[in-house]
Design a protein around this motif. Structure first.
Motif, PDB file in Angstrom:
ATOM      1  N   ASP A 165     -53.603 -40.570 -37.169  1.00 30.87           N
ATOM      2  CA  ASP A 165     -51.966 -40.130 -37.777  1.00 30.87           C
ATOM      3  C   ASP A 165     -52.086 -40.554 -39.111  1.00 30.87           C
ATOM      4  O   ASP A 165     -51.347 -39.753 -39.809  1.00 30.87           O
ATOM      5  CB  ASP A 165     -51.043 -40.783 -36.920  1.00 30.87           C
ATOM      6  CG  ASP A 165     -50.942 -40.199 -35.596  1.00 30.87           C
ATOM      7  OD1 ASP A 165     -51.334 -39.012 -35.378  1.00 30.87           O
ATOM      8  OD2 ASP A 165     -50.475 -40.791 -34.561  1.00 30.87           O
ATOM      9  N   TRP A 174     -57.946 -45.896 -33.130  1.00 26.39           N
ATOM     10  CA  TRP A 174     -58.867 -46.155 -32.206  1.00 26.39           C
ATOM     11  C   TRP A 174     -59.889 -47.296 -32.877  1.00 26.39           C
ATOM     12  O   TRP A 174     -60.086 -47.202 -34.426  1.00 26.39           O
ATOM     13  CB  TRP A 174     -59.690 -45.200 -32.039  1.00 26.39           C
ATOM     14  CG  TRP A 174     -58.729 -44.118 -31.122  1.00 26.39           C
ATOM     15  CD1 TRP A 174     -57.946 -43.312 -31.849  1.00 26.39           C
ATOM     16  CD2 TRP A 174     -58.711 -43.978 -29.688  1.00 26.39           C
ATOM     17  NE1 TRP A 174     -57.248 -42.694 -30.544  1.00 26.39           N
ATOM     18  CE2 TRP A 174     -57.440 -43.145 -29.396  1.00 26.39           C
ATOM     19  CE3 TRP A 174     -59.251 -44.920 -28.487  1.00 26.39           C
ATOM     20  CZ2 TRP A 174     -57.149 -42.810 -28.278  1.00 26.39           C
ATOM     21  CZ3 TRP A 174     -58.899 -44.310 -27.282  1.00 26.39           C
ATOM     22  CH2 TRP A 174     -57.858 -43.410 -27.268  1.00 26.39           C
ATOM     23  N   ASN A 202     -52.307 -43.386 -31.987  1.00 25.52           N
ATOM     24  CA  ASN A 202     -53.349 -42.605 -32.225  1.00 25.52           C
ATOM     25  C   ASN A 202     -54.602 -43.403 -33.104  1.00 25.52           C
ATOM     26  O   ASN A 202     -54.998 -42.610 -33.820  1.00 25.52           O
ATOM     27  CB  ASN A 202     -52.895 -41.323 -32.660  1.00 25.52           C
ATOM     28  CG  ASN A 202     -53.802 -40.071 -32.363  1.00 25.52           C
ATOM     29  OD1 ASN A 202     -54.668 -40.307 -31.571  1.00 25.52           O
ATOM     30  ND2 ASN A 202     -53.735 -38.994 -33.179  1.00 25.52           N
ATOM     31  N   ARG A 261     -58.126 -48.133 -27.923  1.00 29.08           N
ATOM     32  CA  ARG A 261     -56.929 -47.707 -28.562  1.00 29.08           C
ATOM     33  C   ARG A 261     -56.218 -49.123 -29.132  1.00 29.08           C
ATOM     34  O   ARG A 261     -56.009 -49.966 -28.363  1.00 29.08           O
ATOM     35  CB  ARG A 261     -56.268 -46.982 -27.491  1.00 29.08           C
ATOM     36  CG  ARG A 261     -54.775 -46.334 -28.069  1.00 29.08           C
ATOM     37  CD  ARG A 261     -53.764 -45.768 -27.111  1.00 29.08           C
ATOM     38  NE  ARG A 261     -54.404 -44.991 -26.105  1.00 29.08           N
ATOM     39  CZ  ARG A 261     -54.035 -43.522 -26.636  1.00 29.08           C
ATOM     40  NH1 ARG A 261     -53.652 -43.250 -27.845  1.00 29.08           N
ATOM     41  NH2 ARG A 261     -54.726 -42.561 -25.886  1.00 29.08           N
TER      42      ARG A 261
END
Length: 268
Positions: free
Chosen positions: A33, A18, A16, A10
């Protein structure tokens, strides 16, 4: 995983987002996102080219998927696009599907070898073909050859675009042969790369763009030059000089894809 041990990391600065890596080699960065957040420089160059295709939805074929960063970008920036991803690592595909989701409008992912997948596609069915397929930090076999390139040209509509990410180091021996291959198949070719990579000062990514129709060279040159990390856009006489006397890659005469130095493994 088929090609090594995968990890999902992360981004500490984005809730959000990665990083997907396999055996310590970064494969994809995806912001769930904000699909327009293209973290890797070479993927941003992909995005620049996509932005300059004719307006509207695209029919796109991607060879190599990982977290499907570019397909997500295309889906967000060009609603209604139809996209197919070929990826040979079924376990990685399932990991991404389970942890990051692959319910992207218009996107299908098929587990198959890139060359085998190309053979299944009909003529003139794609506006965009992207090759970004690596196995343990090296380009997947058979995707840089004249035979594969002619298959891609067959699948592309005019004025469709072919995008390929490769890596190379000092002297650019592999990149020069890729360039010679592309120039034999496509009338229009340009190269986007970090100046230090072009000069052989470091190992890194090179983005090739090819088409049967004129490319938006001026626009891409301007976009690349104004990027946070400026990129060179090589075309015309400069590109011919770079190719030099390099010969096209064929299935019978295919050099191994360059191996990155160990200190570069986290950079791609």
């Amino acid at each position: 995983m088929r090609f090594g041990t995968a990890e999902l990391l992360r981004d500490a600065d984005r809730a959000n987002a990665w990083l997907v890596s396999v055996d310590g080699v970064a494969q994809s960065y995806v912001d769930l996102d904000d699909p327009a957040n293209l973290e890797f420089d070479y993927v941003r160059r992909f995005g620049d080219v996509v932005d300059h295709l004719p307006p509207g939805p695209l029919d796109a074929l991607h060879i190599g998927g990982a977290a499907c960063t570019l397909p997500r970008y295309v889906a967000a920036s060009r609603p209604g696009s139809r996209q197919l991803v070929f990826d040979a690592d079924g376990e990685l595909v399932e990991l991404v599907r389970a942890q990051l989701g692959l319910r992207v409008p218009g996107l299908r992912v098929r587990v198959t070898d890139g060359r085998a997948g190309l053979a299944t596609r009909r003529d003139d069915t794609a506006d965009l073909v992207v090759v970004d397929a690596f196995e343990r930090a090296t380009l997947a076999g058979g995707l840089a050859t004249w035979e594969a390139t002619t298959e891609i040209a067959r699948i592309l509509r005019t004025p469709g675009i072919y995008l390929a990410n490769i890596t190379d180091g000092a002297g650019l021996p592999f990149a020069r042969r890729v360039l010679a291959t592309l120039r034999e198949v496509f009338p229009e070719v340009l190269l986007l790369a970090d100046p230090a990579v072009l000069k052989g000062r470091r190992f890194g990514n090179l983005v090739f763009t090819a088409s049967a129709a004129p490319l938006p060279t001026a626009e891409l040159t301007q976009r690349a030059a104004s990027a946070p990390f400026p990129t060179s856009c090589v075309h015309g006489a400069e590109l011919r000089k770079l190719a030099g006397k390099a010969t096209p890659i064929t299935d019978e005469d295919a050099p191994p894809s360059p191996q990155p130095p160990k200190d570069a493994l986290g950079l791609f």
